[in-house]
Design a protein around this motif. Structure first.
Motif, PDB file in Angstrom:
ATOM      1  N   VAL A  62       0.764  -1.269   0.087  1.00  0.00           N
ATOM      2  CA  VAL A  62      -0.006  -0.007   0.096  1.00  0.00           C
ATOM      3  C   VAL A  62       0.977   1.405  -0.195  1.00  0.00           C
ATOM      4  CG1 VAL A  62      -0.228   0.207   2.606  1.00  0.00           C
ATOM      5  CG2 VAL A  62      -2.068   1.272   0.945  1.00  0.00           C
ATOM      6  N   ALA A  63       0.470   2.206  -0.922  1.00  0.00           N
ATOM      7  CA  ALA A  63       1.299   3.435  -1.023  1.00  0.00           C
ATOM      8  C   ALA A  63       0.308   4.693  -1.086  1.00  0.00           C
ATOM      9  CB  ALA A  63       2.158   3.359  -1.993  1.00  0.00           C
ATOM     10  N   PRO A  64       0.631   5.836  -0.705  1.00  0.00           N
ATOM     11  CA  PRO A  64       0.019   6.867  -1.062  1.00  0.00           C
ATOM     12  C   PRO A  64       0.013   7.448  -2.765  1.00  0.00           C
ATOM     13  CG  PRO A  64       1.789   7.596   0.050  1.00  0.00           C
ATOM     14  CD  PRO A  64       1.888   6.327   0.085  1.00  0.00           C
ATOM     15  N   VAL A  65      -1.030   7.941  -3.172  1.00  0.00           N
ATOM     16  CA  VAL A  65      -1.000   8.466  -4.644  1.00  0.00           C
ATOM     17  C   VAL A  65      -2.089   9.400  -4.586  1.00  0.00           C
ATOM     18  CG1 VAL A  65      -0.280   6.247  -5.767  1.00  0.00           C
ATOM     19  CG2 VAL A  65      -2.858   6.712  -5.337  1.00  0.00           C
ATOM     20  N   HIS A  66      -2.012  10.296  -5.731  1.00  0.00           N
ATOM     21  CA  HIS A  66      -2.978  11.314  -6.307  1.00  0.00           C
ATOM     22  C   HIS A  66      -3.605  10.561  -7.235  1.00  0.00           C
ATOM     23  CE1 HIS A  66      -1.056  14.509  -3.698  1.00  0.00           C
ATOM     24  NE2 HIS A  66       0.014  13.861  -4.396  1.00  0.00           N
ATOM     25  N   SER A  67      -4.826  10.925  -7.537  1.00  0.00           N
ATOM     26  CA  SER A  67      -5.639  10.077  -8.608  1.00  0.00           C
ATOM     27  C   SER A  67      -6.597  11.101  -9.105  1.00  0.00           C
ATOM     28  CB  SER A  67      -5.996   8.770  -8.473  1.00  0.00           C
ATOM     29  OG  SER A  67      -7.084   8.542  -7.367  1.00  0.00           O
ATOM     30  N   GLU A  68      -7.188  10.812 -10.325  1.00  0.00           N
ATOM     31  CA  GLU A  68      -8.527  11.734 -10.595  1.00  0.00           C
ATOM     32  C   GLU A  68      -9.626  10.607 -11.100  1.00  0.00           C
ATOM     33  OE1 GLU A  68      -7.071  13.576 -14.194  1.00  0.00           O
ATOM     34  OE2 GLU A  68      -6.057  15.263 -12.974  1.00  0.00           O
ATOM     35  N   ILE A  69     -10.725  10.797 -10.717  1.00  0.00           N
ATOM     36  CA  ILE A  69     -11.970  10.003 -11.302  1.00  0.00           C
ATOM     37  C   ILE A  69     -12.490  10.848 -12.321  1.00  0.00           C
ATOM     38  CG2 ILE A  69     -13.528  10.919  -9.607  1.00  0.00           C
ATOM     39  CD1 ILE A  69     -14.374   7.940  -8.975  1.00  0.00           C
ATOM     40  N   ASP A  70     -12.741   9.658 -13.483  1.00  0.00           N
ATOM     41  CA  ASP A  70     -13.630  10.167 -14.738  1.00  0.00           C
ATOM     42  C   ASP A  70     -14.658   9.176 -14.857  1.00  0.00           C
ATOM     43  OD1 ASP A  70     -14.653  11.344 -16.795  1.00  0.00           O
ATOM     44  OD2 ASP A  70     -12.723  10.859 -18.072  1.00  0.00           O
ATOM     45  N   GLY A  71     -15.796   9.211 -14.600  1.00  0.00           N
ATOM     46  CA  GLY A  71     -16.728   8.065 -14.695  1.00  0.00           C
ATOM     47  C   GLY A  71     -16.356   6.946 -14.045  1.00  0.00           C
ATOM     48  N   THR A  72     -16.139   5.815 -14.730  1.00  0.00           N
ATOM     49  CA  THR A  72     -15.770   4.500 -14.190  1.00  0.00           C
ATOM     50  C   THR A  72     -14.141   4.026 -14.361  1.00  0.00           C
ATOM     51  OG1 THR A  72     -16.376   3.357 -15.993  1.00  0.00           O
ATOM     52  CG2 THR A  72     -18.112   3.382 -14.391  1.00  0.00           C
ATOM     53  N   THR A  73     -13.573   5.317 -14.603  1.00  0.00           N
ATOM     54  CA  THR A  73     -11.954   5.391 -14.499  1.00  0.00           C
ATOM     55  C   THR A  73     -11.147   6.181 -13.717  1.00  0.00           C
ATOM     56  OG1 THR A  73     -12.218   4.735 -16.959  1.00  0.00           O
ATOM     57  CG2 THR A  73     -10.300   5.516 -16.613  1.00  0.00           C
ATOM     58  N   LEU A  74     -10.322   5.562 -13.125  1.00  0.00           N
ATOM     59  CA  LEU A  74      -9.269   6.476 -12.226  1.00  0.00           C
ATOM     60  C   LEU A  74      -8.011   6.672 -13.159  1.00  0.00           C
ATOM     61  CD1 LEU A  74      -9.196   5.137  -8.776  1.00  0.00           C
ATOM     62  CD2 LEU A  74     -10.298   7.025  -9.606  1.00  0.00           C
ATOM     63  N   ARG A  75      -7.358   7.655 -12.975  1.00  0.00           N
ATOM     64  CA  ARG A  75      -6.021   7.933 -13.673  1.00  0.00           C
ATOM     65  C   ARG A  75      -5.074   8.506 -12.597  1.00  0.00           C
ATOM     66  NH1 ARG A  75      -9.475   9.689 -17.019  1.00  0.00           N
ATOM     67  NH2 ARG A  75     -10.098   8.569 -19.116  1.00  0.00           N
ATOM     68  N   LEU A  76      -3.806   7.930 -12.735  1.00  0.00           N
ATOM     69  CA  LEU A  76      -3.084   8.413 -11.846  1.00  0.00           C
ATOM     70  C   LEU A  76      -1.325   8.235 -12.406  1.00  0.00           C
ATOM     71  CD1 LEU A  76      -1.830   5.508  -9.615  1.00  0.00           C
ATOM     72  CD2 LEU A  76      -4.108   5.304 -10.541  1.00  0.00           C
TER      73      LEU A  76
END
Length: 151
Positions: A62-76
């Motif tokens: 487990v590790a910290p991340v930043h991500s964006e949610i767009d509908g049913t997709t996460l991007r990081l």
């Protein structure tokens, strides 16, 4: 034309309907369930998420991340030399969670490295060059609950 928010709401609804008893009792019930719009706003306002991966011998990471949610997709974006990246090559199944003030979200999915996304990043503390790669996660389950009402 696809509606990302409607697709996310459908996934939330399906996840809630098929939740285990334990999840249904603690997260996935109507009085606390976030809507897709609430989840997107909550996720956007979260500073960090915890990303869980599984290593080649089944060990968790487990590790910290930043991500964006767009509908049913996460991007990081992750560094190219991380344990996470190695884990994803062995097993694409991932989970993320974030929380604040009694509200929480837990999402599961399958990750893939975006082909051709490897690029230079700012140097690390050592001054050595670094690279990052973009990851997209197709969400498969979503549980998100509002903070409890204060009485």
């Amino acid at each position: 034309m696809a509606d990302p928010l409607a697709d996310l709401q459908a996934l939330i609804d399906t996840s809630t309907r098929t939740a285990t008893a334990s999840v249904a009792e603690s997260i996935a019930f109507p009085d606390r369930q976030m809507t897709a719009g609430e989840l997107v706003a909550f996720w956007r306002d979260a500073r960090m998420m915890a990303m869980a991966t599984v290593g080649p011998q089944g060990q968790p990471h487990v590790a910290p991340v930043h991500s964006e949610i767009d509908g049913t997709t996460l991007r990081l974006v992750i560094y190219d030399d991380t344990v996470r990246r190695l884990d994803l090559h062995a097993n694409p199944r991932v989970a993320f969670t974030t929380w604040k003030d009694g509200a929480a979200a837990i999402v599961y999915g399958r990750a893939r490295e975006v082909p051709g996304s490897l690029r230079d990043a700012r140097p690390g503390r050592s001054g050595l060059p670094r690279k990052v790669v973009t990851i997209e996660v197709a969400l498969t389950r979503v549980y998100a609950m509002r903070a409890p009402e204060r009485t």
